[in-house]
Scaffold this active site. Structure first.
Site, PDB file in Angstrom:
ATOM      1  N   TYR A  87     -18.752   2.331  31.133  1.00  0.00           N
ATOM      2  CA  TYR A  87     -18.547   4.103  30.732  1.00  0.00           C
ATOM      3  C   TYR A  87     -18.003   3.928  32.181  1.00  0.00           C
ATOM      4  O   TYR A  87     -17.376   4.361  32.800  1.00  0.00           O
ATOM      5  CB  TYR A  87     -19.199   4.565  30.067  1.00  0.00           C
ATOM      6  CG  TYR A  87     -19.020   4.016  28.364  1.00  0.00           C
ATOM      7  CD1 TYR A  87     -17.986   2.986  27.612  1.00  0.00           C
ATOM      8  CD2 TYR A  87     -19.939   4.875  27.471  1.00  0.00           C
ATOM      9  CE1 TYR A  87     -18.227   2.397  26.414  1.00  0.00           C
ATOM     10  CE2 TYR A  87     -19.703   3.843  26.375  1.00  0.00           C
ATOM     11  CZ  TYR A  87     -18.926   3.232  25.507  1.00  0.00           C
ATOM     12  OH  TYR A  87     -19.024   2.307  24.458  1.00  0.00           O
ATOM     13  N   GLU A 110     -23.150   4.462  18.838  1.00  0.00           N
ATOM     14  CA  GLU A 110     -24.016   4.768  19.308  1.00  0.00           C
ATOM     15  C   GLU A 110     -24.568   6.409  19.233  1.00  0.00           C
ATOM     16  O   GLU A 110     -25.902   5.823  18.819  1.00  0.00           O
ATOM     17  CB  GLU A 110     -23.665   5.128  20.746  1.00  0.00           C
ATOM     18  CG  GLU A 110     -24.738   4.937  22.001  1.00  0.00           C
ATOM     19  CD  GLU A 110     -24.236   5.250  23.618  1.00  0.00           C
ATOM     20  OE1 GLU A 110     -23.270   5.018  23.850  1.00  0.00           O
ATOM     21  OE2 GLU A 110     -25.608   5.483  24.703  1.00  0.00           O
TER      22      GLU A 110
END
Lengths: 371, 377
Positions: free
Chosen positions: B123, B239
């Site tokens: 990311y 997450e």
């Protein structure tokens, strides 16, 4: 396993919210807080007609026989707008009767609590300001079958509005609980001005009050009954406090959206929005502890003491923070008598010591888990 | 509201306890790779890894309440984590189940459950952290392949990962949210270089990952081109919801209580110190609030309410707890805190759950804007 409210509980919440918005808007709260008892008999009767007052009282005594989870829904909504009323006090007197009242005592008081003819309250604390059985020192003098009480009970909520007091005292070392009606000879109420004027407190002066066998509660284990009443008190004031904290948050979010500085609503600035976000995290976390604690009262009572303390400790400190933050975020107007946010701040000051503050409950939890 | 479990759920709890009694060694050799492999095989036989994943892809097809019971019982006994490929299990697998093709499911899901793969997540970039949608790592279509140029950073486990769950920009001409695509790329692809970054505890947990013309088939794209933001929102929610579980914090609380029981402060047992006792109670309050908040959200999920920003509640609570527990554990060590040691190192190890998945201030922005309705920053 289902940690949600029923459809009926959703309707109950809506009905109470509509009732308090219509019957007791902030203007009415402000009017009532200037009256002697911060208690409106008309409003009380209207609550009775709604079925709110009899919520915890069994059918046979004119109530609805619902649960503490239902009652918490009601208190959250009455707390949201700071409704002045002896709702919590009377519910706790109700619990004393349900736990330890004789059939005659229940028949005398519960129907009158349910239809709004009578108000009850607990009279436990003394000059030592110690919570629980350890704080009960008032010693009765025996006169045959009668216990004669001379002394004071302090910090008695709704003392002026109450028709009957649940008084704790000792005969020798034994703890006793009794019902003392307000007209009992030798009983006097001294009202004390309160910081949160939407609430009332007073001192109960007992000057030779005679408690006969018919007035005494019949608890098999008075200490356990007393502890239950205090734990129910924790749950009740946490529910009111949660509602009030959510009310304060809503008022402040509205203000942060409306108030423009530096060309933008102040709610756009992280210094403002992060405090409000933290307040929301606190109120959501309190809900989780509170709803479970309320459920244990009816369903898993052995777990009640721990969860009552978990919930009250969190509420006591979080609402204190939220009250101060919300006033601050209003800037100077938050400090005026005109704006409502100060009323929420004062409610946080009322709820913090009620049934034990944060440190009291952290100490109690430590004793439970660490020995 | 009803916190009782059904007789079938109770029986499932008993089954887990019986399994643990029969199979879990004491102490748990949780650093021994051979044991962990063998343990995973046993759990796979029970279909307890990927408990709620579809059975056709090797999962257990189980319901959320039993999954909750399974995690609670495993954690109470300190059994190793359910599964070996943490990121694969927590967000890559669920994303593949939701958005993947049949071929992608066949390729990745069983591998994740068996622990044959080890996923990392691409990311962040050097100039792109909290503002993730501004990412610049570029993928250009060339026939049946994407050619990737750019850099990722803070990529946990990239130094031993088999695959990367990679966010790239495929279209720089549209709005920043619309030009993002998600790719599933083997780390062995030529043109990928990994450079570990030493973290403040002296260990290499995260890395820089460089893409210098790495080519990956279009078949490795997860979801449609330009739909990467939607994929990653779901993955981030998973997450955060993993981070939001209270089980690990309950273990930390048990550990710090045990530490307090043996600690001495100024010649007195630490457990006689009111301030220590109250701080432990404060932690108990927040851990229990996390557990019950988790149950409230579980109920919402079961009732079909999509899980949204609510995970921010427990993520923030966990942040507060991680800091508080770290500091109290160091204080309980007294002057021993000057030296290196396991507790000392653990006390500096909160970055994965506090910053990972979005820093506390990002969680506060999400709450303020999406839930409280305050103006966007």
């Amino acid at each position: 396993m289902n940690f949600g409210f029923t459809e009926e509980q959703g309707f109950l919440r809506e009905a109470v919210r509509k009732f308090v918005d219509e019957r007791c808007p902030m203007a009415e709260v402000r009017r009532l807080m200037k009256t002697r008892d911060a208690h409106s008999p008309e409003l009380w009767r209207a609550l009775a007609e709604q079925g709110t007052l009899g919520l915890l009282i069994p059918d046979e005594y004119g109530g609805a026989g619902l649960s503490w989870v239902d009652f918490v829904v009601v208190l959250e909504e009455t707390g949201r707008t700071l409704l002045p009323s002896p709702l919590v006090s009377t519910a706790l007197a109700t619990m004393a009767l349900l736990e330890a009242g004789s059939p005659a005592q229940r028949s005398r008081w519960l129907p009158r609590f349910a239809d709004g003819r009578a108000v009850g309250t607990l009279a436990l604390l003394e000059a030592s300001d110690r919570q629980g059985a350890a704080g009960i020192a008032l010693a009765a003098v025996r006169d045959g079958e009668v216990d004669v009480l001379r002394g004071e009970k302090r910090f008695v909520a709704d003392a002026g509005a109450a028709d009957v007091f649940v008084v704790a005292y000792r005969v020798g070392t034994a703890l006793r609980l009794a019902l003392v009606p307000k007209e009992a000879p030798g009983l006097r109420v001294e009202l004390v001005p309160t910081l949160d004027e939407t609430r009332r407190s007073g001192t109960l002066v007992l000057d030779g009050v005679r408690v006969g066998p018919e007035d005494r509660l019949v608890a098999a284990d008075p200490e356990a009954t007393l502890e239950l009443l205090l734990d129910c008190g924790c749950v009740a004031v946490t529910a009111e406090g949660l509602g009030a904290a959510e009310g304060a948050l809503a008022v402040t979010v509205r203000y942060a959206n409306d108030r423009v500085q530096f060309g933008s609503p102040i709610g756009r600035y992280q210094g403002v929005k992060h405090r409000l976000a933290d307040a929301w995290v606190d109120t959501e976390s309190i809900k989780s502890l509170l709803y479970y604690a309320a459920w244990t009262i009816d369903e898993r009572r052995a777990e009640l003491p721990r969860y009552a303390s978990l919930a009250k400790a969190y509420l006591a400190d979080a609402f204190t923070r939220i009250g101060v933050d919300c006033v601050q975020l209003h800037g100077a107007v938050g400090y005026t008598i005109e704006y409502d946010i100060q009323l929420y701040l004062k409610r946080s000051k009322w709820l913090r010591p009620m049934f034990g503050d944060g440190d009291y409950h952290r100490d109690r939890l430590a004793a439970l888990t660490l020995g | 509201m009803d916190f009782n479990f059904s007789p079938e759920e109770q029986a499932f709890r008993e089954e887990i306890r019986g399994f643990l009694d029969a199979n879990l060694p004491d102490p748990v050799p949780d650093e021994d790779p051979a044991f962990l492999q063998a343990w995973n095989r046993k759990l796979r036989e029970k279909r307890w890894v990927g408990f709620s994943w579809p059975r056709e892809w090797g999962g257990g097809g189980g319901d959320l309440i039993r999954q909750f019971i399974l995690k609670e019982e495993m954690s109470a006994r300190r059994a190793p984590a359910l599964g070996l490929d943490f990121m694969g299990l927590t967000w890559v697998g669920p994303a593949v189940i939701k958005h993947g093709t049949k071929e992608q499911k066949a390729e990745h899901l069983e591998a994740i459950l068996d622990g044959r793969s080890h996923w990392c997540t691409g990311y962040s970039e050097p100039d792109v952290g909290s503002d993730l949608a501004s990412l610049q790592c570029r993928a250009v279509r060339d026939g049946d392949e994407y050619v990737i140029h750019g850099q990722k950073i803070w990529t946990t486990s990239a130094h031993f990962a088999s695959h990367i769950f990679l966010l790239v920009r495929t279209d720089p001409t549209v709005s920043k949210y619309k030009g993002i695509t998600c790719l599933l790329v083997p780390m062995s692809t030529p043109g990928i270089t990994v450079t570990p970054i030493e973290n403040l505890s002296g260990k290499a947990s995260f890395n820089q990952v460089f893409f210098d013309g790495a080519r990956t088939p279009v078949a490795n794209r997860l979801g449609a081109e330009g739909e990467g933001w939607k994929v990653v929102m779901g993955a981030l929610a998973n997450e955060r919801s993993g981070i939001s579980e209270s089980t690990e914090m309950q273990q930390h609380l048990d550990d710090i209580r045990a530490l307090a029981k043996r600690a001495v402060r100024n010649g007195r047992p630490a457990l006689q110190d009111d301030r220590v006792r109250r701080r432990l109670s404060e932690m108990e309050i927040r851990v229990e609030a996390m557990r019950l908040t988790g149950l409230r959200h579980l109920t919402d999920q079961i009732n079909g309410k999509p899980s949204g920003s609510e995970t921010a509640i427990n993520k923030l609570q966990r942040g507060i707890l991680e800091f508080e527990m770290s500091e109290l554990s160091l204080e309980l060590l007294g002057s021993e805190a000057l030296h290196q040691g396991e507790i000392q190192h653990d006390a500096l190890g909160w970055h994965g759950t506090v910053i990972g998945g979005g820093s506390p201030n990002i969680q506060r922005n999400i709450i303020a804007e999406r839930i409280l309705g305050l103006p966007k920053d």
